[in-house]
Each structure stands twice: as C-alpha cells, then as structure tokens.
Design an enzyme around this catalytic site. Structure first.
Site, short mmCIF file in Angstrom:
data_model
loop_
_atom_site.label_atom_id
_atom_site.label_comp_id
_atom_site.label_asym_id
_atom_site.label_seq_id
_atom_site.Cartn_x
_atom_site.Cartn_y
_atom_site.Cartn_z
CG HIS A 1 -9.22 28.39 -6.55
ND1 HIS A 1 -8.64 28.68 -7.77
CD2 HIS A 1 -10.56 28.42 -6.76
CE1 HIS A 1 -9.59 28.90 -8.67
NE2 HIS A 1 -10.76 28.72 -8.09
NE ARG B 1 -14.61 32.78 -10.87
CZ ARG B 1 -14.48 31.55 -11.37
NH1 ARG B 1 -14.17 30.54 -10.56
NH2 ARG B 1 -14.65 31.32 -12.64
CG HIS C 1 -10.96 24.52 -9.71
ND1 HIS C 1 -11.41 24.40 -8.41
CD2 HIS C 1 -11.40 25.71 -10.15
CE1 HIS C 1 -12.13 25.46 -8.10
NE2 HIS C 1 -12.13 26.30 -9.12
CG ASP D 1 -11.08 29.98 -11.59
OD1 ASP D 1 -11.54 28.94 -11.08
OD2 ASP D 1 -10.96 31.05 -10.97
C1 SIN Z 1 -14.16 29.18 -7.11
O1 SIN Z 1 -13.73 28.09 -7.40
O2 SIN Z 1 -14.05 30.15 -7.84
C2 SIN Z 1 -14.88 29.36 -5.79
C3 SIN Z 1 -13.95 29.54 -4.66
C4 SIN Z 1 -14.68 29.76 -3.37
O3 SIN Z 1 -15.90 29.88 -3.39
O4 SIN Z 1 -14.04 29.81 -2.33
#
Ligand code: SIN
Length: 278
Positions: A254, A269, A99, A101
C-alpha cells in the site's frame, strides 16, 4: 439491514464487503464471511463504520493477537492503536511510498486494519497493489530464478536514528533505538492460508538479496518494483470518515498518497500478529 455482500472494487485488487457493522452485533457467520473475503482477495474495504476505539480493538482481536507497532505514535489512551495522522502544517506523511507493513520483522504482521477518522475532501487516497498478480505475471524464467532467493529487510534506514525520513517526520516516530535488527525472507512466499505464491520484497524495507551486494540487487529489485505496481495490479481507495481497509501484508502493498497539504488527515491503525514466512 440486507444480507452481507461482496463487491469487487477493481480488476486489480480488493473487494468491498457491504451490509455489515463490525461492532458487537457482528455475528460469527458475518465475521467468517469477512475473513474469507480477506483470504480470497487480500484486501477488504468496509464503509460507514461508526465505531469507538474499543470496538476497533475488539474487532481486531477477533482475528488474533495485536502486534503493536514500536515506531508509530499511539492514539491517546490506546496503546494498541497507532495514530497515522498528518497535521495541517506537516509536509511528510506516514506511509507515503510503496510498502508492506513490518517486513523488517522476522515474523511480520499478518494484516492491518485502518480506520478513517478525519479525511480530506479531496486527496489522501491510498493505493494498493496485489503481490499475487505481481508474481503470477512474471516470466517462467524469472519465477524460477527468484524461487530459491531470499532478501534482507530492515527498519534502520526508515525508523533508525540515521534516517532522513525520520528527521522529516520531526519527532513523530518513537523508539529509534529499536530499529536495530534485520530480517531475511524468501523473495517468493507461499501464503500460509491461500496457498498462493506472492512476491515478497518491497521498496521501503528491502535492502538487497541475501548474498548479493546492494548495487547488484538494485537493478532486479527496481524491475520487480515497477512490474509489481503495473496499474493492472493496483486499486485506489477514496476514504470517508468510517471507512475501513483490512489488508493482508503477505500479498499486498500500500501507498498513502500525500496530495492534501494544509488539510488534516487522521487514521487509526491496528496491526495483527503474523507467522514466519516460507
Ligand atoms: C500506512 O501505511 O499504514 C498508512 C496508510 C494510509 O494512511 O493510508
């Protein structure tokens, strides 16, 4: 400390910026170096950052406004930091699929700054894929076809109250009632800073092409997804406490691997405000 330096981490996507601390000692010149690496590569890694949540926020605010994710749980006492945590006894993780974000927002988040606080010894890596390469390696014919198309993105099926994923996450996500709006974006965007074209659909949030039924869209979307994630377009990042990834949501995807059951993983995050995509 020796001079700030840049090191590619794979042929696919991403660079490491070394010899820098992103605390208050970070000079304007060093910050601009990191920003340039981000615009040039779409993905920057930093190692061994010993920072507090306040320093994480201060660093994020040097990039612009923070966009608080309305669904993720917050770190206690820090509204601007999402806690991306998988507890020992949890089965499903956050972000365990390809995905980018916030594509479900009409003004999606520009980037994200993810800091590792507690990581498994083995497992819990994150995969990244380059959407510039995904676009550039399409055939001229398919590029032309996609050029004028738009796609509809949504958060309902992931964060809304009918979501099976939300149920699996067992109360972790907040604000199901805010998973209501859909967003429409071009399938091929021109990156506002680099001027390069990137593929902008993703398996998690894209529902269908605008004006096409979901069933009609699926075969082409499936093709684009398998093409986008060819190994040559990707990299895999192994975290350690204090590692940071700064990714550009306009030109990367990611995927948080969920291969460390029985072990706790805690990431913090901060998501950065973006601009409309064209
Ligand atoms: C996310 O999708 O923001 C999480 C990525 C992660 O935890 O590695």
């Amino acid at each position: 400390m020796s001079d700030i330096a840049i090191k590619p981490v794979s042929g696919g996507v991403g660079v490491e910026v070394a010899n820098v601390n992103i605390d208050e000692t970070l000079s304007e010149g060093q910050f601009q170096f990191i920003q340039k690496a981000f615009v040039d590569n779409g993905l920057v890694f930093l190692r061994d950052q010993d920072i507090t949540p306040e320093q994480h926020i201060d660093f994020a605010e040097r990039w612009g406004d923070i966009n608080v994710n309305r669904f993720f749980p917050k770190l206690d006492g820090y509204e601007k930091i999402a806690s991306v945590t998988k507890e020992k006894d949890q089965i499903t993780n956050i972000g365990g699929g390809w995905h980018t974000d916030h594509s479900y927002d009409q003004i999606p988040a520009m980037g994200s700054i993810l800091l590792a606080r507690e990581t498994p010894t083995v497992g819990g890596d994150t995969l990244f894929a380059c959407m510039y390469k995904a676009y550039e390696s399409l055939s001229p014919g398919l590029k032309t076809t996609l050029e004028g198309m738009k796609a509809v993105h949504s958060s309902r099926h992931i964060f809304g109250d009918q979501s099976a994923y939300r149920d699996e996450m067992d109360g972790v996500f907040e604000n199901a009632d805010k998973a209501t709006q859909d967003a429409v974006h071009p399938v091929i965007i021109t990156h506002p800073e680099s001027g390069r074209k990137a593929l902008y659909v993703n398996p998690a949030f894209t529902l269908h092409f605008e004006g096409w039924r979901a069933a009609e869209s699926k075969p082409l979307l499936d093709y684009l997804y398998q093409h986008a994630t060819l190994m040559e377009h990707t990299t895999r990042f192994k975290w350690a406490e204090g590692s940071i990834a700064i990714w550009d949501n306009r030109c990367t995807w990611h995927y948080a691997l969920n291969d460390y059951h029985g072990v706790r993983r805690e990431m913090h995050r901060i998501t950065l405000e973006g601009s409309p995509l064209n």
